[in-house]
Design a protein around this motif. Structure first.
Motif, PDB file in Angstrom:
ATOM      1  N   THR A  52       0.932  -1.139   0.042  1.00 17.15           N
ATOM      2  CA  THR A  52       0.121  -0.054  -0.154  1.00 17.15           C
ATOM      3  C   THR A  52       0.817   1.349  -0.046  1.00 17.15           C
ATOM      4  O   THR A  52       0.734   2.350  -0.688  1.00 17.15           O
ATOM      5  CB  THR A  52      -0.828   0.096   1.428  1.00 17.15           C
ATOM      6  N   LEU A  53       1.930   1.349   0.758  1.00 15.55           N
ATOM      7  CA  LEU A  53       2.533   2.553   1.118  1.00 15.55           C
ATOM      8  C   LEU A  53       3.426   2.792  -0.372  1.00 15.55           C
ATOM      9  O   LEU A  53       3.540   3.785  -0.937  1.00 15.55           O
ATOM     10  CB  LEU A  53       3.977   1.954   1.985  1.00 15.55           C
ATOM     11  N   LEU A  54       4.012   1.586  -0.998  1.00 13.61           N
ATOM     12  CA  LEU A  54       4.521   1.885  -2.488  1.00 13.61           C
ATOM     13  C   LEU A  54       3.668   2.288  -3.387  1.00 13.61           C
ATOM     14  O   LEU A  54       3.896   3.122  -4.452  1.00 13.61           O
ATOM     15  CB  LEU A  54       5.225   0.545  -2.920  1.00 13.61           C
ATOM     16  N   PHE A  55       2.451   1.793  -3.448  1.00 16.24           N
ATOM     17  CA  PHE A  55       1.322   2.150  -4.439  1.00 16.24           C
ATOM     18  C   PHE A  55       1.137   3.683  -4.193  1.00 16.24           C
ATOM     19  O   PHE A  55       0.702   4.375  -5.101  1.00 16.24           O
ATOM     20  CB  PHE A  55       0.096   1.179  -4.120  1.00 16.24           C
ATOM     21  N   ARG A  56       0.872   4.149  -2.785  1.00 17.68           N
ATOM     22  CA  ARG A  56       0.463   5.270  -2.659  1.00 17.68           C
ATOM     23  C   ARG A  56       1.576   6.277  -2.837  1.00 17.68           C
ATOM     24  O   ARG A  56       1.417   7.625  -3.375  1.00 17.68           O
ATOM     25  CB  ARG A  56       0.123   5.584  -1.117  1.00 17.68           C
ATOM     26  N   SER A  57       2.782   6.021  -2.912  1.00 18.30           N
ATOM     27  CA  SER A  57       3.892   6.985  -3.192  1.00 18.30           C
ATOM     28  C   SER A  57       4.031   7.347  -4.625  1.00 18.30           C
ATOM     29  O   SER A  57       4.300   8.281  -5.096  1.00 18.30           O
ATOM     30  CB  SER A  57       5.342   6.073  -2.747  1.00 18.30           C
TER      31      SER A  57
ATOM     32  N   THR B 114       3.518  10.413  -6.891  1.00 13.17           N
ATOM     33  CA  THR B 114       4.393  10.869  -7.864  1.00 13.17           C
ATOM     34  C   THR B 114       3.648  11.176  -9.246  1.00 13.17           C
ATOM     35  O   THR B 114       3.898  11.971  -9.994  1.00 13.17           O
ATOM     36  CB  THR B 114       5.352   9.825  -8.161  1.00 13.17           C
ATOM     37  N   HIS B 115       2.679  10.204  -9.468  1.00 16.79           N
ATOM     38  CA  HIS B 115       1.786  10.419 -10.834  1.00 16.79           C
ATOM     39  C   HIS B 115       1.150  11.855 -10.780  1.00 16.79           C
ATOM     40  O   HIS B 115       1.068  12.691 -11.680  1.00 16.79           O
ATOM     41  CB  HIS B 115       0.817   9.351 -10.798  1.00 16.79           C
TER      42      HIS B 115
ATOM     43  N   CYS C 195       6.639   1.757 -14.954  1.00 17.27           N
ATOM     44  CA  CYS C 195       7.284   1.943 -13.383  1.00 17.27           C
ATOM     45  C   CYS C 195       6.264   1.189 -12.494  1.00 17.27           C
ATOM     46  O   CYS C 195       6.625   0.181 -11.400  1.00 17.27           O
ATOM     47  CB  CYS C 195       7.576   3.420 -12.931  1.00 17.27           C
ATOM     48  N   LEU C 196       5.045   1.554 -12.596  1.00 15.72           N
ATOM     49  CA  LEU C 196       3.926   1.081 -11.729  1.00 15.72           C
ATOM     50  C   LEU C 196       3.881  -0.165 -11.864  1.00 15.72           C
ATOM     51  O   LEU C 196       3.910  -1.025 -10.770  1.00 15.72           O
ATOM     52  CB  LEU C 196       2.679   1.632 -12.081  1.00 15.72           C
TER      53      LEU C 196
END
Length: 459
Positions: free
Chosen positions: A17-22, A26-27, A46-47
């Motif tokens: 979740t943390l990585l996705f939110r980061s 960025t997006h 990248c995603l």
């Protein structure tokens, strides 16, 4: 076992979740580049890579992976502009001559080129240094004029540069020949110390003020007083003439400055606002037309038409006894025991401090060549380069025989209109005249200057 499994699941989910939110943030940051297909594709890749790696490895992404993802993202134009702006502000601070502006960071953002992509990095930058001052020849004493029987408190040079006037604690006003230094005339009429004199460039009038609360207008064709300006409630410490209109401004120990119509003797304005003795006043053509310095430590810039304060400068910590306007630049300086400060018109923006004259400064003078002179109560005269604030000469005048060492104060100084002579009024009852040393060169009198780091101070 269940507890460990549950912890791993939770940990995996939180990292995911943390990585996705980061990446989502960025997006959003680079959403302005969405119109570019390459940027959109790179972000999607990248995603995809990040999510796949996280799903397969089920652990924290490595630093190398994060760095590669960050480098893959195209830099936003807005971010680049922000970095450029930060760099330019740093440049401004680095090249600034002011010693009193806010301290810039020692490390500033700079643009680095690498691999065809722009990245921001912290680069150490040198502390700001004082620019090299202009060379000025030293000044030397070449004449001492005696004649007064008390402290000489004020000086004014007439517009034709043929003679000058002094006012003294012996209650007299004396007129001296500028070329020879001989006494031409003595005027009596004040019953206490004469604190200010001014010669009009528009009429054959001399104006004087003193500790007897009087302001007088003398007709120099008859050498008599023709007008009195009544209104001050205490000693009048200084006066100045407006350069283009028939207006006289005086300042007093009663904490006011008064504007007078020279011809009608009318008190046009009473400038109130200072809370202590107003020690000095200056007039100029452009707004603000009146500048006052006071023992309440403030400087006020006044609107002559409205008769109200336009700005109050509160930077000084001690009494302001001297103000001088630069003859060419739209700037002025003020003298106080804490510092000499330079200011910019019309709003009184601070420029820089001139530190080192650690005494009660009674008088300031400046010429077109950028030589600023400050005279103090302890008999010292300091000469400064106006642009850089470099103190290039210090003079301690020798008191006349029969005078006490304590009687070595400098009460007034002024350049003549040719700016080749500097005249000082002193506590040993003499008038001293200085001139530039014609034999001096930059080789024989080099600037003892080092590109020292500017020590920035608060107000």
């Amino acid at each position: 076992s269940f507890g460990v499994k549950w912890f791993v699941e939770v940990q995996k989910h939180s990292v995911h979740t943390l990585l996705f939110r980061s990446l989502k943030r960025t997006h959003d940051m680079f959403v302005s580049d969405h119109a570019k297909p390459q940027a959109s594709l790179t972000l999607q890749c990248c995603l995809g890579v990040a999510l796949t790696a996280d799903t397969q490895l089920q652990k924290m992404p490595s630093e190398a992976g994060v760095q590669s993802m960050a480098l893959a993202l195209p830099p936003s134009q807005a971010r680049q502009d922000a970095v450029r702006t930060a760099a330019s502000v740093g440049d401004i601070h680095r090249h600034a001559g002011g010693a009193e502006r806010s301290q810039p960071p020692q490390h500033t953002l700079a643009l680095m080129e690498g691999g065809g992509m722009k990245n921001t990095a912290l680069v150490p930058r040198k502390a700001p240094t004082m620019p090299k001052p202009q060379w000025h020849p030293p000044w030397k004493l070449y004449r001492v004029i005696s004649g007064h029987l008390g402290w000489v408190r004020s000086i004014a040079v007439e517009p034709g540069n043929q003679w000058f006037v002094t006012g003294s604690a012996d209650r007299t006003i004396k007129i001296w020949d500028l070329a020879s230094g001989k006494l031409k005339l003595s005027l009596t009429g004040h019953i206490s110390t004469v604190r200010g004199v001014a010669v009009s460039s528009r009429s054959p009038y001399l104006f004087s003020c003193g500790e007897d609360k009087q302001v007088k207008c003398w007709d120099l064709e008859y050498n008599k007083v023709i007008r009195h300006y009544h209104g001050h409630l205490s000693a009048v410490y200084d006066l100045d003439l407006h350069p283009t209109i028939d207006v006289l401004v005086t300042c007093s120990r009663d904490a006011t400055a008064r504007v007078w119509d020279i011809r009608t003797k009318a008190n046009v304005h009473t400038l109130t606002g200072h809370t202590n003795t107003v020690a000095t006043v200056k007039c100029q053509n452009s707004e603000p037309q009146i500048i006052t310095g006071s023992h309440d430590t403030t400087i006020r810039l006044w609107d002559l038409i409205a008769g109200k304060t336009r700005a109050t400068l509160t930077n000084h910590k001690k009494s302001v006894r001297a103000v001088v306007l630069h003859p060419r630049q739209y700037t002025f300086a003020s003298g106080s025991p804490d510092n000499i400060k330079q200011w910019k018109f019309p709003d009184g923006n601070f420029i820089q401090n001139l530190s080192g004259h650690n005494a009660i400064i009674n008088t300031l003078a400046v010429n077109s060549d950028g030589v600023l002179v400050s005279g103090a109560d302890n008999g010292t005269v300091h000469l400064w380069d106006w642009r850089t604030g470099y103190n290039f000469q210090r003079i301690h005048a020798v008191v006349q025989p029969g005078s006490l060492d304590s009687e070595s104060g400098i009460f007034a100084c002024v350049f003549d209109h040719s700016e080749s002579r500097l005249i000082t009024a002193e506590a040993d009852k003499t008038i001293k005249v200085y001139k530039e040393d014609d034999t001096a060169t930059e080789e024989t009198h080099p600037i003892n200057w080092k590109p020292e780091i500017i020590k920035r101070k608060r107000f």
